[in-house]
Design a protein around this motif. Structure first.
Motif, short mmCIF file in Angstrom:
data_model
loop_
_atom_site.label_atom_id
_atom_site.label_comp_id
_atom_site.label_asym_id
_atom_site.label_seq_id
_atom_site.Cartn_x
_atom_site.Cartn_y
_atom_site.Cartn_z
N LEU A 24 10.81 48.02 -27.48
CA LEU A 24 10.21 46.78 -27.01
C LEU A 24 9.28 47.03 -25.82
CD1 LEU A 24 13.25 44.33 -27.23
CD2 LEU A 24 11.21 44.34 -28.68
N THR A 25 9.62 48.03 -25.01
CA THR A 25 8.76 48.37 -23.88
C THR A 25 7.40 48.83 -24.36
OG1 THR A 25 10.65 48.99 -22.50
CG2 THR A 25 8.50 49.86 -21.86
N ALA A 46 12.56 38.72 -29.41
CA ALA A 46 13.40 39.39 -28.43
C ALA A 46 13.64 38.49 -27.22
CB ALA A 46 12.76 40.71 -27.99
N ASN A 47 12.58 37.77 -26.81
CA ASN A 47 12.73 36.84 -25.69
C ASN A 47 13.68 35.71 -26.04
OD1 ASN A 47 11.90 35.82 -23.01
ND2 ASN A 47 10.96 34.17 -24.19
N THR A 48 13.61 35.24 -27.30
CA THR A 48 14.53 34.19 -27.74
C THR A 48 15.97 34.68 -27.69
OG1 THR A 48 12.87 33.18 -29.16
CG2 THR A 48 15.18 32.70 -29.66
N MET A 49 16.20 35.93 -28.08
CA MET A 49 17.55 36.50 -28.01
C MET A 49 18.04 36.54 -26.57
SD MET A 49 17.32 39.63 -30.78
CE MET A 49 18.99 40.18 -30.37
N ALA A 82 2.98 55.82 -23.26
CA ALA A 82 3.66 54.90 -24.18
C ALA A 82 2.78 54.58 -25.38
CB ALA A 82 4.03 53.62 -23.44
N MET A 83 1.49 54.37 -25.15
CA MET A 83 0.58 54.07 -26.25
C MET A 83 0.40 55.27 -27.16
SD MET A 83 -0.10 50.95 -26.21
CE MET A 83 -1.10 51.22 -27.66
N LYS A 84 0.36 56.45 -26.59
CA LYS A 84 0.22 57.66 -27.40
C LYS A 84 1.42 57.84 -28.32
CE LYS A 84 -0.47 62.68 -27.01
NZ LYS A 84 -0.64 63.81 -26.05
N LEU A 85 2.63 57.64 -27.77
CA LEU A 85 3.84 57.78 -28.58
C LEU A 85 3.89 56.72 -29.68
CD1 LEU A 85 6.57 58.53 -25.88
CD2 LEU A 85 5.48 60.14 -27.47
#
Length: 290
Positions: free
Chosen positions: A3-4, A75-78, A35-38
């Motif tokens: 999610l990050t 995810a925010n709803t959870m 993070a974007m590369k991964l």
């Protein structure tokens, strides 16, 4: 995929840059790039096209951004449902607002009561034209938005009703009329404000097969009021967006036939709305009963 990573992807896409996204997220630019590369390596596609000063989404990046925002929304709803079980002590609510009707006359009172009831909920407010709030809802950039009704694309909840009025300079020859038709407003220079119900105004003239003499377009209501007060143009505007105190420079005149306008709240899907959003709707409806 985490999610990050999706949150970083969403921020980079929205802000069109790694540095701005890093600043917004409170992390280093190298962490954003990593993070974007991964994420791109895992998906096997190029999500972003890098340029010297900014980045832009690839075609598949545009498509997957919608998926990413949907996943982040769920995810925010959870998190909100878990917070609800703890008494909503933590959480985030993203609200879209347009023009003075919602941003000045509705939102402050609702927020005051909402913060008292749920002080742990962090509230983010984005302001823009009514059509932009609708776009934000569709893109899941906000959880809930103020909209001009009807809006059949969403689950909606009516809050207030007012009427559309003609706004004329005080010295205008028609300023003493008790009501005005749309046809009577087509000869003078016309100003269209993007701050509020510009889409509704355009639809009114189109439905009547009339064309106003649009000479000005303003993004802010204050600019529209100033232009009318100077005698440079006339306009059609929602009565609820006008200041409470009368202004000597302009007069408002009801339309004939009368045109009502409803303003309410909208969510993409009430069944997936977070507890924080549902609590906001319940409170807003209670404070503004129809």
């Amino acid at each position: 995929m985490t999610l990050t990573q999706l949150e970083i992807f969403s921020q980079v896409a929205e802000l069109r840059g790694f540095t701005l996204a890093a600043h917004q997220l409170g992390i280093s630019q190298s962490a954003v790039s990593h993070a974007m590369k991964l994420l791109e390596q895992e998906l096997g596609v190029e999500l972003l096209r890098r340029h010297q000063s900014q980045v832009e989404l690839s075609d598949i990046g545009e498509q997957l951004l919608l998926r990413a925002r949907a996943m982040l929304g769920l995810a925010n709803t959870m998190r909100q449902e878990a917070a609800d079980a703890r008494g909503m002590k933590r959480g985030t609510l993203r609200i879209g607002s347009f023009g003075p009707t919602s941003s000045i006359k509705l939102l402050p009172n609702i927020l005051q009561h909402y913060r008292q009831a749920h002080p742990g909920i962090e509230v983010h407010i984005d302001e823009g034209p009514d059509r932009q709030v609708v776009q934000w809802l569709e893109e899941r950039r906000i959880d809930i938005g103020f909209v001009v009704l009807p809006e059949e694309r969403f689950d909606t909840f009516a809050l207030i009703e007012d009427q559309m009025v003609a706004l004329l300079p005080a010295a205008h020859p028609l300023a003493t009329r008790s009501e005005l038709s749309l046809k009577a407003l087509c000869a003078d220079p016309f100003i269209l404000t993007e701050a509020g119900s510009s889409e509704l105004v355009s639809r009114l003239f189109n439905a009547a097969r009339l064309q106003p003499n649009i000479r000005y377009r303003c993004s802010q209501l204050l600019s529209t009021l100033e232009t009318v007060s100077r005698g440079d143009a006339i306009t059609v505007i929602a009565e609820g967006s006008l200041p409470d105190s009368p202004h000597p420079g302009y007069v408002k005149i009801p339309l004939s036939p009368a045109v009502k306008r409803q303003v309410g709240l909208a969510v993409l899907d009430q069944r997936q709305a977070s507890p924080a959003a549902l609590a906001f709707i319940e409170l807003a409806s209670r404070l503004n009963p129809q």
